[in-house]
Design an enzyme around this catalytic site. Structure first.
Site, PDB file in Angstrom:
ATOM      1  N   TYR A 146       0.815  -1.210   0.000  1.00  0.00           N
ATOM      2  CA  TYR A 146       0.000   0.000   0.000  1.00  0.00           C
ATOM      3  C   TYR A 146       0.854   1.267   0.000  1.00  0.00           C
ATOM      4  O   TYR A 146       0.415   2.302  -0.471  1.00  0.00           O
ATOM      5  CB  TYR A 146      -0.906   0.029   1.242  1.00  0.00           C
ATOM      6  N   LYS A 195       3.849 -15.294   3.209  1.00  0.00           N
ATOM      7  CA  LYS A 195       4.120 -16.082   1.995  1.00  0.00           C
ATOM      8  C   LYS A 195       5.626 -16.295   1.970  1.00  0.00           C
ATOM      9  O   LYS A 195       6.339 -15.892   1.042  1.00  0.00           O
ATOM     10  CB  LYS A 195       3.600 -15.314   0.763  1.00  0.00           C
ATOM     11  N   ASP A 227      -2.092 -18.541   1.240  1.00  0.00           N
ATOM     12  CA  ASP A 227      -3.037 -19.298   0.403  1.00  0.00           C
ATOM     13  C   ASP A 227      -3.714 -20.384   1.238  1.00  0.00           C
ATOM     14  O   ASP A 227      -4.927 -20.611   1.150  1.00  0.00           O
ATOM     15  CB  ASP A 227      -2.347 -19.875  -0.848  1.00  0.00           C
ATOM     16  N   ASP A 251      -6.039  -7.241   4.189  1.00  0.00           N
ATOM     17  CA  ASP A 251      -7.179  -6.662   3.478  1.00  0.00           C
ATOM     18  C   ASP A 251      -8.045  -7.774   2.903  1.00  0.00           C
ATOM     19  O   ASP A 251      -9.266  -7.807   3.076  1.00  0.00           O
ATOM     20  CB  ASP A 251      -6.660  -5.745   2.359  1.00  0.00           C
ATOM     21  N   ASP A 255     -11.896  -9.505   4.532  1.00  0.00           N
ATOM     22  CA  ASP A 255     -13.178  -9.598   3.809  1.00  0.00           C
ATOM     23  C   ASP A 255     -13.688 -11.036   3.846  1.00  0.00           C
ATOM     24  O   ASP A 255     -14.874 -11.286   4.048  1.00  0.00           O
ATOM     25  CB  ASP A 255     -13.015  -9.185   2.332  1.00  0.00           C
TER      26      ASP A 255
HETATM   27  C1  IPM Z   1     -10.279  -1.526   3.820  1.00  0.00           C
HETATM   28  C2  IPM Z   1     -10.514  -0.954   2.456  1.00  0.00           C
HETATM   29  C3  IPM Z   1      -9.356  -0.035   2.104  1.00  0.00           C
HETATM   30  C4  IPM Z   1      -8.107  -0.876   2.128  1.00  0.00           C
HETATM   31  C5  IPM Z   1      -9.510   0.714   0.772  1.00  0.00           C
HETATM   32  C6  IPM Z   1     -10.775   1.537   0.745  1.00  0.00           C
HETATM   33  C7  IPM Z   1      -8.314   1.559   0.460  1.00  0.00           C
HETATM   34  O1  IPM Z   1     -10.692  -1.954   1.512  1.00  0.00           O
HETATM   35  O2  IPM Z   1     -10.222  -0.739   4.795  1.00  0.00           O
HETATM   36  O3  IPM Z   1     -10.159  -2.749   3.938  1.00  0.00           O
HETATM   37  O4  IPM Z   1      -7.787  -1.549   1.116  1.00  0.00           O
HETATM   38  O5  IPM Z   1      -7.417  -0.867   3.133  1.00  0.00           O
HETATM   39 MN    MN Z   2     -10.663  -3.986   2.352  1.00  0.00          MN
END
Ligand code: IPM
Ligand code: MN
Length: 366
Positions: A146, A195, A227, A251, A255
């Site tokens: 990032y 990794k 993975d 990240d 999710d």
């Molecule tokens: C998160 C989001 C952010 C990230 C984006 C919006 C830049 O997806 O907070 O997980 O990738 O960190």
């Molecule tokens: Mn995210």
């Protein structure tokens, strides 16, 4: 006590879910005799529209002067919104990254657990869910891909794009310490995800985690390749307590972890530095497709506000009251659309409510 809270409502469903979290905070203030003052801070697409920048220096100063910041979400549809015609460093997301860096918010904590009431919303089979699961992802937030150097250049008529993944020993050490500290207060197990079979940065990561682990003999730990971790999260999520990982892996895995709990709309998040300050936001995005419809799930934002009460203000009892109210809301059979049972026969036993109604019902239960 009186607290000054910076509020970044942002874009998409942000303003809708933040309004409900403020409602809940106001209820807490009433009930426990606190005072929360709010100051709106512009960030993301709405800031681009108003100032031409996703985050101005004035907005950073406002955030820095707050005791904590509550955030909704930023960004829009990356295919259709004019914000995404801008250069990358002028887009909504650049504002959030700049804020994380400016405030040194290197530790992102994302708890993911399955409420018993949401078993029917969980995409995993009952035998996989077992006794449920309760984990925390500790994601490094100010390093890695990032924030590495990046460029796009034309070489011999061919466009080439480069992103770099860099970590230093101190950056790894400080997030590892946070993970072990949190694990100590939970089930005392850290799974460090990397990794290391491919990446140098991951090999350094492993070494540093080993070093930090030596100071926590009471906490067990293991290394897992990313993975494999992605696979284990849907194969046997109950095995995890604290997952410690770098920025990009965190990240993606967060999710995934949130979806196995039923919905991204349930997952709170706290981004912290070494002070009491924190940025609290739902882990989900701005969901432009449902913005303005009044159907977004405000629970992740409400639970993020609870984390703010606990970690920035040391108001443990108040935080617990909010978490219990959410639990009660679910027990009483209320659901937003994203956490409705997958099977229509189960859906008959619950009541679907919108964003505002969910906020009101949770407030009533505090
Ligand atoms: C998160 C989001 C952010 C990230 C984006 C919006 C830049 O997806 O907070 O997980 O990738 O960190
Ligand atoms: Mn995210």
């Amino acid at each position: 006590m009186s607290y000054h809270i910076g509020v970044i409502s942002g874009d998409g469903i942000g303003p809708e879910v933040v309004a409900e979290a403020k409602k809940v905070l106001n209820k807490v203030a009433d009930k426990y005799g606190h005072e929360f003052e709010y100051e709106d801070i512009l960030m993301g697409g709405c800031s681009i529209d108003a100032t031409g920048e996703p985050l101005t220096d004035a907005a950073i100063a406002q955030a820095m002067a707050s005791d904590a910041v509550l955030m909704g979400s930023i960004g829009g549809n990356t295919q259709t919104s004019p914000w995404y015609q801008l250069p990358a460093d002028k887009r909504p997301e650049a504002g959030l990254l700049k804020l994380r860096k400016a405030l040194n918010l290197f530790a992102n904590m994302r708890p993911a657990f399955l409420y018993n009431e949401l078993r029917e919303a969980c995409p995993l089979r009952d035998s996989v869910i077992g006794d449920g699961f309760d984990m925390v992802i500790m994601r490094e937030l100010t390093g890695g891909l990032y924030f590495g150097e990046r460029s796009t250049e034309e070489v011999d008529g061919v466009l080439m794009a480069t992103d770099t993944l860099t970590y230093s020993e101190p950056e790894i050490r400080r997030i590892a310490i946070k993970a072990f500290e949190i694990a100590r207060k939970r089930c005392k197990k850290v799974t460090s995800v990397d990794k290391a079979n491919v990446l140098d940065s991951s090999r350094l990561w492993r070494g540093m985690v080993e070093e930090v682990a030596a100071d926590y003999p009471d906490v067990s730990y293991e290394h897992m390749l990313v993975d494999n971790c992605a696979m284990q999260l849907v194969r046997n999520p109950g095995q995890f307590d604290v997952i410690l990982t770098e920025n990009m892996f965190g990240d993606i895995l967060s999710d995934e972890a949130s979806m196995v709990t039923g919905s991204l709309g349930m997952l709170a998040s706290a981004s912290m530095n070494d002070t009491k300050f924190g940025l609290y936001e739902p882990s989900g995005g701005s969901a432009p497709d449902i913005a303005g419809k009044g159907i977004a799930n405000p629970i992740a934002t409400i639970l993020s506000a609870a984390l703010m009460l606990r970690f920035s203000f040391d108001l443990d009892e108040e935080a617990l009251a909010v978490e219990k109210a959410v639990q009660k809301f679910l027990e009483d059979g209320y659901r937003t659309i994203d956490i409705m049972p997958r099977d229509s026969k189960d859906a008959a036993n619950v009541k679907q409510v919108g964003t505002k109604e969910a906020g009101d019902l949770i407030c009533e239960r505090i």
